[in-house]
Design an enzyme around this catalytic site. Structure first.
Site, mmCIF file in Angstrom:
data_model
loop_
_atom_site.group_PDB
_atom_site.id
_atom_site.type_symbol
_atom_site.label_atom_id
_atom_site.label_comp_id
_atom_site.label_asym_id
_atom_site.label_seq_id
_atom_site.Cartn_x
_atom_site.Cartn_y
_atom_site.Cartn_z
ATOM 1 N N PRO A 79 4.460 -53.548 57.676
ATOM 2 C CA PRO A 79 4.106 -52.916 58.262
ATOM 3 C C PRO A 79 4.212 -52.952 59.292
ATOM 4 C CG PRO A 79 2.478 -54.664 56.585
ATOM 5 C CD PRO A 79 3.783 -55.142 56.957
ATOM 6 N N ARG A 114 18.499 -39.424 48.294
ATOM 7 C CA ARG A 114 19.247 -37.389 48.470
ATOM 8 C C ARG A 114 19.461 -37.143 49.543
ATOM 9 N NH1 ARG A 114 14.963 -34.913 49.701
ATOM 10 N NH2 ARG A 114 14.930 -33.576 47.368
ATOM 11 N N ASP A 142 15.884 -28.899 52.240
ATOM 12 C CA ASP A 142 14.381 -30.052 51.767
ATOM 13 C C ASP A 142 13.260 -29.351 53.569
ATOM 14 O OD1 ASP A 142 15.356 -32.928 51.058
ATOM 15 O OD2 ASP A 142 14.527 -31.693 49.953
HETATM 16 C C1 4FV Z 1 4.830 -52.862 53.707
HETATM 17 C C2 4FV Z 1 4.221 -50.797 54.400
HETATM 18 C C3 4FV Z 1 3.665 -53.750 52.994
HETATM 19 C C4 4FV Z 1 2.838 -56.751 53.749
HETATM 20 C C5 4FV Z 1 2.337 -58.185 54.073
HETATM 21 C C6 4FV Z 1 4.098 -57.075 52.177
HETATM 22 C C7 4FV Z 1 3.084 -56.275 52.800
HETATM 23 C C8 4FV Z 1 3.373 -58.494 52.015
HETATM 24 N N1 4FV Z 1 6.069 -53.215 53.874
HETATM 25 N N2 4FV Z 1 6.010 -50.847 54.751
HETATM 26 N N3 4FV Z 1 3.165 -50.978 54.606
HETATM 27 N N4 4FV Z 1 4.262 -54.956 52.976
HETATM 28 O O1 4FV Z 1 2.283 -53.577 53.316
HETATM 29 O O2 4FV Z 1 5.669 -51.500 53.865
HETATM 30 O O3 4FV Z 1 4.641 -59.616 51.433
#
Ligand code: 4FV
Length: 261
Positions: A88, A153, A168
């Site tokens: 995140p 894609r 797209d």
């Molecule tokens: C996430 C997202 C995501 C965070 C802690 C996995 C989690 C756990 N990854 N975009 N939003 N990852 O929430 O890519 O380890």
């Protein structure tokens, strides 16, 4: 394009590799797809990949050693690949990012679990951090699949028509135009006549107006960031004149509103 996914749940990807455009791209050697189980790089006999957080608190953190081992193994196998951590914390994924990633020879996708991965991994072994959106998942695997799907894609030839991806959504910064197929009438709703006319130029115009209108109504923010071309500006100006005429009609008394087709 080579994809190597580092995860403690490699089996989650079996059905993903095995269906649709991804399966065909693998069969056509347009992409090479593989997983590495991070557990296989844990040195202890129980192959532990997580531990309690320093400083206390709930949840567990992914240990650096197994992750570093897996990342280095993948980089040895694919030295030119870029290593991406799904988190995140990362740059929010969109079509532009997908296009950029599709230009690389390979991607090593690191899937976190638990509360996240030890910060020293991000610092020393990760080229890019990517987030698929501002929400928290239980693991990075689904995010890795989203990235692999959107990037695949963009690989020429994976969508059948060479230029399919160019048409797209978002490729021209607009949402896609409305799509219709048989039957011509469904539950009383007919397909727009123009699409049955065979007039390709007029159909193209209709589709551009459809894409512009849907973007204006559903994602006006996209019109802010997009460079509008002359044709698109013309259409928006026409609509704005029509809207102004209607407003004038209602304001200045009921003279016949002038409208442009
Ligand atoms: C996430 C997202 C995501 C965070 C802690 C996995 C989690 C756990 N990854 N975009 N939003 N990852 O929430 O890519 O380890």
């Amino acid at each position: 394009m080579k994809f190597v996914v580092l995860t403690i749940f490699p089996e989650m990807f079996d059905p993903f590799w095995d269906h649709g455009i991804i399966r065909r791209a693998i069969d056509q050697n347009k992409i090479f797809a593989s997983t590495l189980n991070i557990r296989d790089f844990a040195e202890d006999k129980h192959q532990v990949t997580d531990d309690r957080p320093y400083g206390g608190g709930s949840g567990m953190v992914m240990k650096p050693e197994p992750l570093a081992g897996a990342i280095r193994a993948a980089n040895r196998k694919f030295p030119s690949a870029k290593t991406i951590l799904l988190t995140p914390q990362g740059r929010v994924f969109n079509q532009e990012v997908a296009n950029e990633l599709a230009a690389f020879e390979g991607l090593v996708l690191v899937c976190g679990r638990y509360e996240g991965v030890d910060e020293r991994i991000s610092h020393d072994l990760i080229d890019y951090e990517i987030s698929i959106g501002d929400y928290v998942l239980t693991g990075g695997e689904l995010a890795a699949m989203v990235v692999i799907d959107a990037v695949t894609r963009q690989i020429p030839g994976t969508l059948g028509g060479e230029d399919a991806a160019e048409k797209d959504s978002f490729s021209n910064g607009l949402l896609e135009h409305a799509h219709y197929t048989r039957p011509q009438v469904f539950e009383g709703n007919a397909v727009p006549e123009i699409l049955l006319s065979g007039h390709h130029k007029e159909i193209e115009n209709w589709r551009l107006e459809s894409a512009l209108l849907r973007t204006l109504l559903k994602r006006p923010d996209l019109l802010q960031d997009k460079r509008l071309n002359k044709k698109e500006i013309e259409i928006l100006k026409k609509w704005s004149r029509n809207i102004q005429n209607i407003i004038n009609f209602h304001h200045e008394g009921h003279k016949e509103p002038k409208g442009e087709k």
